[in-house]
Design a protein around this motif. Structure first.
Motif, PDB file in Angstrom:
ATOM      1  N   LEU B  10       4.875   7.497   8.593  1.00 43.86           N
ATOM      2  CA  LEU B  10       4.227   7.089   9.788  1.00 43.86           C
ATOM      3  C   LEU B  10       4.954   5.888  10.515  1.00 43.86           C
ATOM      4  O   LEU B  10       4.847   4.832  10.039  1.00 43.86           O
ATOM      5  CB  LEU B  10       2.821   6.750   9.311  1.00 43.86           C
ATOM      6  N   SER B  34      -3.759  -4.877   0.778  1.00 40.90           N
ATOM      7  CA  SER B  34      -4.145  -4.406   2.114  1.00 40.90           C
ATOM      8  C   SER B  34      -2.762  -3.958   2.800  1.00 40.90           C
ATOM      9  O   SER B  34      -1.730  -4.602   2.911  1.00 40.90           O
ATOM     10  CB  SER B  34      -4.400  -5.481   3.080  1.00 40.90           C
ATOM     11  N   SER B  36      -0.949  -1.394   1.600  1.00 37.61           N
ATOM     12  CA  SER B  36      -0.120  -0.896   0.430  1.00 37.61           C
ATOM     13  C   SER B  36      -0.164   0.683   0.503  1.00 37.61           C
ATOM     14  O   SER B  36       0.681   1.184  -0.048  1.00 37.61           O
ATOM     15  CB  SER B  36      -0.678  -1.298  -0.858  1.00 37.61           C
ATOM     16  N   GLY B  37      -0.899   1.349   1.352  1.00 41.62           N
ATOM     17  CA  GLY B  37      -1.011   2.763   1.605  1.00 41.62           C
ATOM     18  C   GLY B  37      -1.960   3.614   0.980  1.00 41.62           C
ATOM     19  O   GLY B  37      -1.905   4.705   0.766  1.00 41.62           O
ATOM     20  N   LYS B  38      -3.250   2.797   0.453  1.00 39.35           N
ATOM     21  CA  LYS B  38      -4.385   3.418   0.009  1.00 39.35           C
ATOM     22  C   LYS B  38      -4.997   4.466   0.560  1.00 39.35           C
ATOM     23  O   LYS B  38      -4.991   5.741   0.472  1.00 39.35           O
ATOM     24  CB  LYS B  38      -5.433   2.330  -0.660  1.00 39.35           C
ATOM     25  N   THR B  40      -3.636   5.886   3.235  1.00 39.17           N
ATOM     26  CA  THR B  40      -2.782   6.727   3.845  1.00 39.17           C
ATOM     27  C   THR B  40      -2.612   7.954   2.840  1.00 39.17           C
ATOM     28  O   THR B  40      -2.579   9.039   2.974  1.00 39.17           O
ATOM     29  CB  THR B  40      -1.424   6.287   4.167  1.00 39.17           C
ATOM     30  N   GLU B 158     -13.082   2.412   0.915  1.00 39.91           N
ATOM     31  CA  GLU B 158     -13.946   1.275   0.987  1.00 39.91           C
ATOM     32  C   GLU B 158     -15.372   1.427   1.444  1.00 39.91           C
ATOM     33  O   GLU B 158     -15.862   0.899   2.521  1.00 39.91           O
ATOM     34  CB  GLU B 158     -13.309   0.317   1.898  1.00 39.91           C
ATOM     35  N   HIS B 191     -11.484  -3.227  -2.660  1.00 38.53           N
ATOM     36  CA  HIS B 191     -10.790  -4.278  -2.949  1.00 38.53           C
ATOM     37  C   HIS B 191     -11.499  -5.067  -3.922  1.00 38.53           C
ATOM     38  O   HIS B 191     -11.011  -6.231  -4.413  1.00 38.53           O
ATOM     39  CB  HIS B 191     -10.454  -5.157  -1.694  1.00 38.53           C
TER      40      HIS B 191
ATOM     41  N   ASN D 132      -1.739   1.747  14.210  1.00 40.91           N
ATOM     42  CA  ASN D 132      -1.062   2.296  13.148  1.00 40.91           C
ATOM     43  C   ASN D 132      -1.373   1.091  12.072  1.00 40.91           C
ATOM     44  O   ASN D 132      -0.756   0.901  10.933  1.00 40.91           O
ATOM     45  CB  ASN D 132       0.427   2.134  13.482  1.00 40.91           C
ATOM     46  N   SER D 134      -3.464  -0.761   9.215  1.00 40.15           N
ATOM     47  CA  SER D 134      -4.475  -0.466   8.081  1.00 40.15           C
ATOM     48  C   SER D 134      -5.868  -1.312   8.336  1.00 40.15           C
ATOM     49  O   SER D 134      -5.716  -2.340   9.379  1.00 40.15           O
ATOM     50  CB  SER D 134      -4.098  -0.987   6.673  1.00 40.15           C
ATOM     51  N   GLY D 135      -7.074  -1.019   7.855  1.00 43.57           N
ATOM     52  CA  GLY D 135      -8.282  -1.604   8.110  1.00 43.57           C
ATOM     53  C   GLY D 135      -7.905  -3.249   7.920  1.00 43.57           C
ATOM     54  O   GLY D 135      -8.382  -4.188   8.873  1.00 43.57           O
ATOM     55  N   GLU D 137      -5.228  -5.078   7.906  1.00 44.52           N
ATOM     56  CA  GLU D 137      -4.393  -5.778   8.880  1.00 44.52           C
ATOM     57  C   GLU D 137      -4.965  -5.861  10.294  1.00 44.52           C
ATOM     58  O   GLU D 137      -4.772  -6.665  11.189  1.00 44.52           O
ATOM     59  CB  GLU D 137      -3.204  -4.661   8.959  1.00 44.52           C
TER      60      GLU D 137
HETATM   61  N1  LIG Z   1       0.252   5.793  12.058  1.00 43.66           N
HETATM   62  C1  LIG Z   1       1.080   4.890  11.680  1.00 43.66           C
HETATM   63  N2  LIG Z   1       2.030   4.624  12.168  1.00 43.66           N
HETATM   64  C2  LIG Z   1       2.920   3.659  11.509  1.00 43.66           C
HETATM   65  N3  LIG Z   1       2.492   2.782  10.504  1.00 43.66           N
HETATM   66  C3  LIG Z   1       1.285   3.127  10.184  1.00 43.66           C
HETATM   67  C4  LIG Z   1       0.445   4.102  10.656  1.00 43.66           C
HETATM   68  N4  LIG Z   1      -0.654   4.181   9.899  1.00 43.66           N
HETATM   69  C5  LIG Z   1      -0.667   3.309   8.977  1.00 43.66           C
HETATM   70  N5  LIG Z   1       0.073   2.673   9.020  1.00 43.66           N
HETATM   71  C6  LIG Z   1       0.807   1.488   8.042  1.00 43.66           C
HETATM   72  O1  LIG Z   1       1.077   2.116   7.042  1.00 43.66           O
HETATM   73  C7  LIG Z   1       0.587   1.075   5.964  1.00 43.66           C
HETATM   74  C8  LIG Z   1      -0.487   1.448   5.163  1.00 43.66           C
HETATM   75  O2  LIG Z   1      -1.516   1.680   6.056  1.00 43.66           O
HETATM   76  P1  LIG Z   1      -3.087   2.003   4.752  1.00 43.66           P
HETATM   77  O3  LIG Z   1      -3.814   2.220   6.000  1.00 43.66           O
HETATM   78  O4  LIG Z   1      -2.883   3.218   4.049  1.00 43.66           O
HETATM   79  O5  LIG Z   1      -3.163   0.680   4.052  1.00 43.66           O
HETATM   80  P2  LIG Z   1      -4.225   0.470   3.096  1.00 43.66           P
HETATM   81  O6  LIG Z   1      -3.660   0.280   1.943  1.00 43.66           O
HETATM   82  O7  LIG Z   1      -5.570   1.534   3.350  1.00 43.66           O
HETATM   83  O8  LIG Z   1      -4.837  -0.879   3.611  1.00 43.66           O
HETATM   84  P3  LIG Z   1      -6.052  -1.554   3.697  1.00 43.66           P
HETATM   85  O9  LIG Z   1      -6.786  -2.297   2.507  1.00 43.66           O
HETATM   86  O10 LIG Z   1      -5.884  -2.773   4.635  1.00 43.66           O
HETATM   87  O11 LIG Z   1      -7.165  -0.532   4.480  1.00 43.66           O
HETATM   88  C9  LIG Z   1       0.013  -0.155   6.896  1.00 43.66           C
HETATM   89  O12 LIG Z   1       0.916  -1.211   6.905  1.00 43.66           O
HETATM   90  C10 LIG Z   1       0.025   0.356   8.251  1.00 43.66           C
HETATM   91  O13 LIG Z   1       0.294  -0.719   9.100  1.00 43.66           O
END
Ligand SMILES: Nc1ncnc2c1ncn2[C@@H]1O[C@H](COP(=O)(O)OP(=O)(O)OP(=O)(O)O)[C@@H](O)[C@H]1O
Ligand SMILES: Nc1ncnc2c1ncn2[C@@H]1O[C@H](COP(=O)(O)OP(=O)(O)OP(=O)(O)O)[C@@H](O)[C@H]1O
Ligand code: MOO
Ligand SMILES: [Mg+2]
Ligand SMILES: [Mg+2]
Lengths: 230, 369, 234, 369, 230
Positions: B10, B34, B36-38, B40, B158, B191, D132, D134-135, D137
């Motif tokens: 992504l 936050s 880390s890609g959870k 995703t 979450e 979290h 793009n 994450s929550g 961020e």
């Molecule tokens: N469509 C996209 N294009 C580019 N980067 C993306 C896209 N979607 C998510 N990301 C990036 O991928 C990374 C992982 O995102 P993800 O939402 O999986 O995080 P997370 O572990 O669920 O975090 P959080 O706890 O904050 O929700 C983040 O750095 C986010 O900015």
């Protein structure tokens, strides 16, 4: 029927409403998949197709009509082609012709607003529907269409109103056959042409009132749906 | 069994799970910082992300192979999104009905619709358009909706973060009991270490788009550098079973033992108001913060702490940045209890490996399942 | 001193007008700008302040009306249209009567009889043959809004035959040259299709406009008008 | 000073604040259950809700009078929404620039843009389209954006609920220090008692669309039925000042005293890794969970707890549903420390009002500011 | 200019593009506030006004043009009224007329899609802009317009394309005066009238290609803006 002492032929009015309604429905059926396809297209070619959809607007209606009667003429390639599939019968100078003409000309009015609505869809909500086992057609009708409702509304209103007022294309492809393909717009035009201004005014006002009622009904329905569902 | 290897790009972010395999039963928590890609990874595992590729098998079913994926709607999953993702054109009842209508005939098991609605606490909201809900209310509707899909697999991103503590603990109990009673494997992002420790059977740790390790809850909490240990520091999770409630309102938590023999030790727990009615003899977990555990050289007198448990020091580790010392205490049944002390205390008491001491744990500091 | 006039011309006379205008400009040094349109539309425009100096109509009724209303003067007939029955599919040159009487075709194209004189003429011919009501009740009459639309209906084969202006068949560029055949309807079968012209009263170039109208009677103009299949008024 | 009386009707929900007045300085927390109207009140106070009416004054300014309201954009507020509400057509930098560009000349004070970006931890995200993120961020960008507006008043609706513990504590520190250093009055919604106790100067309690009471933090935490006390039970917040860090990494927290005299008591705190560098002599708060406090009749020996503080029992209250007893301990400087014991312990030790005892608090169980 | 040996008059082409561009701009200026006003209207009367906006479509273009020249007649009430404000000068049969006619007729194409886009605005994001001190006009241009971009795009494309192909209204209000108000659509019509089919075809194809290029440019620009801003 008489209005203010002038005879009023209700035939064209009914025909116009019928053609406008059928055209709107046909265009919903054709335009929706085109809009969906365009909205989901990732390739660069999309810009080209988007422009293509707007093209029927660019030609003057009578000219478009002229090209249509060339294309649809009984000895033409299209008619010959359809014959292979057993589809015979006249395509012009009848209701079929009116509808074909209106559909071609109003295509952009339906496709463009619906496409814009499809693009604005909140993906996560559609995703949520998928996780609830909604297959493509299921979620299309239960989630996507309601979410894109304003786009459909604009598309239908523009298409309907435009078909009511359509004149050039309809004139050519329909052949202005009294009682068969003479729509109100042609009838009003005839009156203006023959300097029968009073008749033209009466018919115009009637048409305006009538269309106003139809549109108020459509908008009111939309408001209702909106309130009912959220 | 959940196994596979998923990739997804992504923008600048690359998810690359690496080969993974874990039991699907019970609750698997995805844990990581936050970004880390959870979310995703969870989306990729659900099939919602069409760009993802690789392999994924759920039990005997192939869910993804290369770019070919089983459509989400055929996977029988329930999903709670990080933002509630309610259908905006419907009211609350309409959102629930959407899920209910699409349940296949053979998957009608589980608690009744009415029961879920009541336990999630949304019965007074049913006729509300979803636009009018508060943040917490939206999230509760989303949870109810996911449970109502009668999923074979539940995925929750979450789900509780927008809720107040009371709603949080009520819903934790609900989720816990539903997935236990109906054996719904669950993938859960949170979290909050407390949610991990209450729910998890295993933890998938993530960092920078990769799975760094998959550990059982026990393993994840028995090393002091575990990512689970946060501002609360190290935590021990003890397994045992519950006894009766005594007249003082205390509940005995007994170490796991061969049947017939005496319990190796007993913790006295306060009955907290939000807990399930306890079934005597039920299996339970005890969450003890290391910083809540004190050590005495002799059994102390005239002190309010009821829990004075003999233990042997098996290990002492220092946490370099803070100078805190973590003392590993081996209990009579072999489980380990961690105590976190200041360096000054360790020196003053002259603690050493092999020494027998008493672990002091304040009754009220214990959480029940 | 060179002058520029603006002349409204009924659409059917477009080609001839352009050619005459060119000739006239060459001879006099004056310029003429045309505004082509349906007769009814041009009438409405003149009534509402259109800046025309002269008006060449497709009929006589409309310019006469303007004169009666005091908006125009100097009425005259500048050309006479001829009616033809045209078909790309049927042998109308000889068997026109049988074909119409048998009514085996799907559609016959006729211009709108109210608006276009050619339409009224076509209807008159059909009535003479006693076929008008029958064809109408069978919905076989396709009405062209203008004589142009009528011609297109026939030329494209959508209508098997139709009453068109002879000028449309005579035009050197007409696709009818190498396609189909026609029957030139005898003048006695219909009222003459006189096309009238008037001078607009508000004209600021009345003198030049009148000169242009007069030029229609010149031999050069006559030649052009006749070459497009119009007769000159007697 | 913030005072007024606001009404708002949203469908079936009626917000009716009643007359209220409170100091605007420092942090005011809105606290109440989900759906009690916290977000609605905050929006009404911000001026975002055009339907609201009533009176509202911020210091000397009239913000609302009847239906007439000062436009939001002239109120100089910074707002963090429950959902981040980022501008979707801009990237992260664009979102920040939007705020920065609109700062009036005379309000340029406060930490530098660069500093805020770094401390909120979004410098690596600046070029990202906001879709793009994450929550967590997203929420961080929203916080940075609100701080960057250089507000006269900050309004935050659950700003930290989507964050992991590390981000949470980093951002708590940031918010704390920015609003303290630059004296930005803040209205803050949270469900987390720990955020209340760290940040709040006063608490506005809400239920059913009404303000039920407005209390100073001290008052709010000195009654055992406080709505703030949740699954962690009663909490004491002690005020004092910090001493030096000793070689064992312990920090002294001393009771507030007349200058010159000795400290009435000293707590030894562990230096935790995420805290500010401590300034010796700085004012600080100590958060002590009642359940982490044990009581001994005599000063115990051979025990790891360093904090053994003499105190007099001033009151003993029972929490009926749980049978737990809350013992109020008067400290030498007049502050109150709560201890939560089981009924059995109270009886066994024979605790009674007026008795002098030792409060035992585990070093590591203390949180610093 | 010559194309395939046929003379090509570029005047109408330039005029058409000019009129279509000006009409699109004027309609953006007029249509946007109308769309905003309608989208934010809470009263029941809104349904009525929504329908009213669609009405210009219902009349055949020539008839609408007919009413317009009556309304705009130099001796008419409107002209007299404008004279009070010192605005004299002919409103019809010149470029002004072409633009007035096109604006009236294309009003629904601009207003409807923009209105739909305004309705779909996410309120919380606009609220966020307010808290960042963006005044109404500020947030309108920096937040609302970008968020409603697809609606504006659809509105502009339909308006532009439709004005290019507009014929009936333009013929009536403009008067098809050579070198002054003869647009391409009318020029094509003239060619068809005078049986100059080859010229008509060439002009039609040119117009299609040209419009296609303009539309591809517009869509491409839209795509660019989208990528640049997020
Ligand atoms: N469509 C996209 N294009 C580019 N980067 C993306 C896209 N979607 C998510 N990301 C990036 O991928 C990374 C992982 O995102 P993800 O939402 O999986 O995080 P997370 O572990 O669920 O975090 P959080 O706890 O904050 O929700 C983040 O750095 C986010 O900015
Ligand atoms: N537009 C609306 N129409 C009707 N009811 C509404 C509307 N907006 C909010 N409500 C209701 O008002 C109540 C208060 O909502 P609010 O968002 O202020 O709650 P909250 O205290 O912030 O809760 P949470 O902690 O869950 O965010 C809720 O019950 C909500 O459903
Ligand atoms: O010459 Mo006409 O006015 O098209 O019939
Ligand atoms: Mg996430
Ligand atoms: Mg809220």
């Amino acid at each position: 029927m008489q209005i203010l002492g002038y005879p009023l032929d209700v035939g064209p009015i009914l025909l116009t409403l019928e053609v406008a309604t059928i055209t709107s429905i046909v265009l919903l059926l054709i335009g929706t998949p085109i809009a969906w396809w365009l909205a989901n297209m990732r390739s660069r070619a999309r810009i080209f197709f988007e422009a293509l959809v707007a093209l029927p607007l660019v030609l003057p209606p009578t000219v478009l009509g002229f090209y249509l009667i060339i294309a649809l003429n009984p000895d033409g390639t299209l008619a010959q082609f359809l014959k292979y599939f057993g589809i015979t019968g006249q395509l012009t100078f009848n209701k079929t012709g009116l509808i074909i003409g209106s559909v071609v000309y109003s295509l952009p009015f339906t496709v463009q607003p619906i496409m814009a609505a499809f693009e604005a869809l909140p993906t996560q909500i559609v995703d949520a529907a998928r996780t609830m086992r909604a297959s493509f057609f299921d979620r299309f009708f239960t989630v996507i269409v309601p979410l894109a409702r304003q786009g459909f509304l604009v598309g239908v209103v523009l298409t309907f109103a435009h078909t009511v007022g359509e004149f050039g294309v309809v004139l050519m492809v329909g052949g202005n056959i009294e009682g068969m393909t003479r729509t109100v717009s042609i009838a009003i035009f005839d009156h203006v042409e023959s300097l029968e201004y009073t008749e033209a005014h009466i018919l115009s006002i009637l048409m305006l009132i009538f269309s106003m009622l139809v549109l108020i009904f459509v908008y009111g329905l939309n408001r209702r749906l909106q309130i009912k569902t959220g | 069994m959940f196994q596979g290897n998923l990739q997804l790009k992504l923008g600048n972010f690359a998810l690359d799970s690496g080969e993974f395999a874990f039991e699907s039963s019970g609750v698997t928590v995805l844990f990581g910082r936050s970004g880390s890609g959870k979310s995703t990874l969870l989306r990729a595992m659900s099939g919602l992300d069409k760009q993802s590729h690789g392999e994924l098998r759920f039990n005997d079913e192939v869910w993804q192979s290369g770019k070919k994926a089983l459509p989400v709607e055929q996977r029988d999953i329930g999903f709670v999104f990080q933002t509630a993702a309610l259908l905006p054109n419907k009211n609350v009842q309409g959102n629930l009905d959407f899920a209910i209508k699409r349940i296949p005939k053979h998957r009608q098991h589980g608690p009744s619709t009415q029961e879920i609605i009541e336990r999630v606490g949304i019965s007074h909201l049913l006729n509300r358009p979803v636009d009018n809900l508060s943040g917490g209310e939206r999230q509760r509707v989303a949870i109810a909706r996911a449970l109502l899909t009668r999923p074979r697999l539940l995925m929750m991103d979450e789900p509780l973060s927008a809720l107040d503590w009371r709603a949080k603990s009520e819903l934790l109990l609900l989720i816990e009991s539903v997935i236990a009673d109906y054996q719904i494997p669950t993938l859960y992002i949170t979290h909050a270490p407390i949610e991990v420790e209450r729910l998890a059977n295993r933890v998938v740790f993530m960092a920078d788009g990769k799975i760094t390790s998959i550990e059982s809850l026990g393993d994840a909490t028995s090393r002091i550098d575990s990512p689970l240990f946060t501002e609360e520091g190290p935590v021990s999770v003890l397994h045992g079973q519950l006894g009766d409630i005594d007249p003082d309102g205390l509940i005995a938590f007994q170490s796991r033992q061969q049947p017939g023999s005496d319990s190796a030790f007993t913790f006295w727990l306060n009955r907290t108001e939000h807990s399930n009615p306890h079934a005597s003899g039920a299996q339970a977990r005890l969450r003890v913060l290391a910083r809540d555990v004190a050590i005495a050289l002799h059994r102390p007198e005239g002190i309010s702490m009821l829990n004075q448990i003999p233990a042997t020091i098996s290990q002492i580790e220092a946490e370099p940045p803070t100078q805190r010392q973590v003392v590993f205490l081996a209990l009579a049944d072999g489980q380990t209890l961690l105590a976190e002390l200041s360096r000054r205390s360790v020196q003053r008491l002259g603690l050493a490996i092999g020494q027998t001491v008493f672990a002091l744990v304040k009754t009220a500091a214990l959480l029940d399942r | 001193q060179a002058d520029t006039i603006t002349v409204a011309v009924a659409a059917n006379f477009t080609k001839a007008a352009e050619q005459i205008g060119e000739q006239w400009s060459k001879e006099t040094g004056n310029k003429v700008r045309f505004s082509f349109g349906p007769t009814g539309g041009l009438y409405a425009q003149i009534n509402n302040g259109a800046p025309f100096d002269a008006f060449f109509s497709a009929d006589t009724k409309t310019p006469e009306r303007l004169v009666k209303a005091g908006k125009a003067t100097d009425f005259r007939v500048y050309a006479q249209g001829k009616l033809a029955l045209y078909s790309t599919q049927l042998p109308v040159a000889k068997e026109h009567n049988q074909i119409i009487k048998a009514a085996k075709f799907n559609h016959i194209a006729v211009a709108n009889s109210k608006a276009a004189p050619y339409g009224a003429a076509g209807v008159a011919v059909l009535k003479n043959m006693g076929m008008y009501d029958k064809l109408k009740s069978e919905n076989k009459i396709a009405t062209g809004e203008s004589i142009t639309a009528t011609f297109q209906f026939v030329m494209t084969g959508n209508a098997q035959l139709g009453f068109v202006a002879f000028s449309q068949l005579m035009d050197p560029q007409s696709p009818a040259h190498n396609k189909g055949e026609y029957w030139l309807v005898p003048q006695k079968d219909y009222a003459p299709i006189n096309q009238g012209a008037v001078l607009i009263k508000t004209s600021k170039h009345a003198k030049t406009a009148k000169e242009f109208m007069d030029y229609m009677n010149s031999p050069a103009a006559k030649k052009i008008i006749e070459s497009y299949g119009y007769a000159m008024p007697q």
